[in-house]
Design an enzyme around this catalytic site. Structure first.
Site, mmCIF file in Angstrom:
data_model
loop_
_atom_site.group_PDB
_atom_site.id
_atom_site.type_symbol
_atom_site.label_atom_id
_atom_site.label_comp_id
_atom_site.label_asym_id
_atom_site.label_seq_id
_atom_site.Cartn_x
_atom_site.Cartn_y
_atom_site.Cartn_z
ATOM 1 N N SER A 10 -3.470 3.820 -8.894
ATOM 2 C CA SER A 10 -2.383 4.703 -9.842
ATOM 3 C C SER A 10 -1.302 4.463 -9.361
ATOM 4 C CB SER A 10 -3.130 5.993 -9.995
ATOM 5 O OG SER A 10 -4.093 6.125 -10.957
ATOM 6 N N TYR A 36 -3.864 -3.177 -17.983
ATOM 7 C CA TYR A 36 -4.038 -1.904 -17.301
ATOM 8 C C TYR A 36 -4.997 -2.203 -15.903
ATOM 9 C CZ TYR A 36 -5.373 2.821 -15.699
ATOM 10 O OH TYR A 36 -5.923 3.649 -14.892
ATOM 11 N N VAL A 51 -6.411 5.747 -6.017
ATOM 12 C CA VAL A 51 -7.766 5.918 -5.525
ATOM 13 C C VAL A 51 -8.242 4.771 -4.597
ATOM 14 C CG1 VAL A 51 -8.851 7.207 -7.345
ATOM 15 C CG2 VAL A 51 -8.844 4.796 -7.530
ATOM 16 N N TYR A 87 -1.817 14.056 -9.553
ATOM 17 C CA TYR A 87 -2.760 14.350 -10.563
ATOM 18 C C TYR A 87 -2.696 16.004 -10.493
ATOM 19 C CZ TYR A 87 -4.328 9.989 -9.041
ATOM 20 O OH TYR A 87 -4.232 8.642 -8.831
ATOM 21 N N LYS A 118 1.372 2.990 -11.630
ATOM 22 C CA LYS A 118 1.968 3.779 -12.759
ATOM 23 C C LYS A 118 3.384 4.216 -12.634
ATOM 24 C CE LYS A 118 -2.415 6.084 -13.787
ATOM 25 N NZ LYS A 118 -3.645 5.407 -13.374
HETATM 26 N N1 GLN Z 1 -8.144 2.131 -11.649
HETATM 27 C C1 GLN Z 1 -8.410 3.453 -11.572
HETATM 28 C C2 GLN Z 1 -8.823 4.084 -13.014
HETATM 29 O O1 GLN Z 1 -8.315 3.702 -13.864
HETATM 30 C C3 GLN Z 1 -6.905 4.225 -11.287
HETATM 31 C C4 GLN Z 1 -7.295 5.716 -11.224
HETATM 32 C C5 GLN Z 1 -6.434 6.055 -9.595
HETATM 33 O O2 GLN Z 1 -6.092 5.702 -8.980
HETATM 34 N N2 GLN Z 1 -6.539 7.484 -9.946
HETATM 35 O O3 GLN Z 1 -9.423 4.845 -12.857
#
Ligand code: GLN
Length: 319
Positions: A76, A204, A273, A255, A79
């Site tokens: 993430s 993505y 993650v 988050y 992003k």
């Molecule tokens: N690739 C992960 C997903 O789409 C990214 C989520 C994350 O890092 N929180 O769930």
């Protein structure tokens, strides 16, 4: 002397290195309190005990401590790069027609806001639904051109031309990404996605699967922190875009744990993650942390502790 100036003084190098080593050692025990992500099979192989940090400053000094040479997927944290790209290429007002800029207390993979008829926009670009909407804004006439534009942005941001996609993780993301798929189709039905849904999802999944190390993350942080550094390198992002992105990170970057983390560290940060956390101290320092043992929200348990200690001991809080 203020503390950021202190961090930038060469004569304090040994002291800073000793402090970093101490902070990593002290917080290693927290890796036992979490678990590596398993919902994407490619992430299962990570070592729960790893913990490392890299700090780069605008004088091009680099400090590292702990596990720093391992590659992991950016997840993430991508992003932030995509949001910067969208704001540079389309401007805030257009981007705002696709995503909100409000913190959310729902998990990162929540479908709630777009599923609800009153609030159709994703809450913000730091959760999956918002990031998928932002991904649809990548410019290019073909899928290949869009992928090339996206990768070029990541390479500029990290100053690393060797960045690559981890194909094993990418295939894992694709084969288990049904929730993201559902979000994308829902977004499209509400008019928040421009273009081909499958292509957008693929971009993505690819952006999440870019392999980085803590130095790459620290370089992203430095780009967001230091305008002179950005200008020297041909202006990847404008000062105003950097300000918007840092604010979004502060409000939404961890988050549904963003508020608590912000009050403990005062640092605009973004987690993934894969175990990474990227953060910055304006206008001087970029920081990358790696610790793949995660809490239930998907944030690195020991990584957050390291940043808490670092912020307290060097007085780095932005507010
Ligand atoms: N690739 C992960 C997903 O789409 C990214 C989520 C994350 O890092 N929180 O769930």
């Amino acid at each position: 002397m203020n503390t950021v100036d202190y961090l930038l003084q060469d004569e304090n190098d040994l002291h800073i290195q000793a402090k970093l080593d101490e902070i990593i050692e002290r917080n290693r025990r927290y890796t036992k309190d979490g678990a590596v992500a398993t919902y994407i099979p490619g992430l299962r192989k990570a070592n729960r005990d790893d913990l490392g940090i890299c700090i780069v400053d605008k004088n091009k000094r680099i400090f590292t401590s702990g596990v720093c040479d391992k590659k992991f997927t950016i997840q993430s944290i991508s992003k932030v790069v995509l949001l910067s790209m969208a704001l540079m290429e389309h401007g805030f007002d257009y981007v705002h027609t696709k995503v909100g800029f409000e913190p959310s207390d729902n998990p990162f993979n929540s479908i709630v806001t777009i599923g609800n008829n009153d609030v159709k926009k994703p809450s913000n670009p730091m959760i999956n639904s918002g990031a998928i909407a932002i991904t649809s804004l990548i410019k290019g006439d073909t899928y290949e051109e869009k992928e090339a534009n996206m990768m070029a942005y990541f390479k500029k941001f990290t100053a690393n031309n060797d960045l690559k996609i981890n194909y094993n993780v990418y295939m894992s993301e694709r084969s288990t990404g049904d929730r993201n798929r559902a979000m994308a189709y829902l977004l499209k039905s509400h008019g928040f996605l421009d273009g081909n849904v499958d292509e957008i999802l693929d971009l993505y999944f690819k952006q999440c699967s870019i392999e980085v190390d803590v130095k790459d993350l620290a370089m992203i942080g430095l780009n967001l922190a230091d305008q002179e550094f950005i200008n020297d390198r041909g202006c990847v992002i404008s000062k105003d875009v950097a300000r918007i992105v840092r604010t979004v990170m502060f409000l939404c970057g961890m988050y549904d744990g963003s508020g608590e983390f912000a009050l403990k560290t005062g640092l605009p940060s973004k987690s993934g993650v894969g175990g990474g956390i990227m953060t910055c101290v304006s206008d001087a320092v970029g920081i990358g942390v790696f610790g793949p043992s995660l809490d239930e929200r998907g944030n690195s348990v020991a990584g957050m502790k390291v940043l808490e200690d670092l912020s307290r001991e060097f007085d780095l809080s932005a507010i």
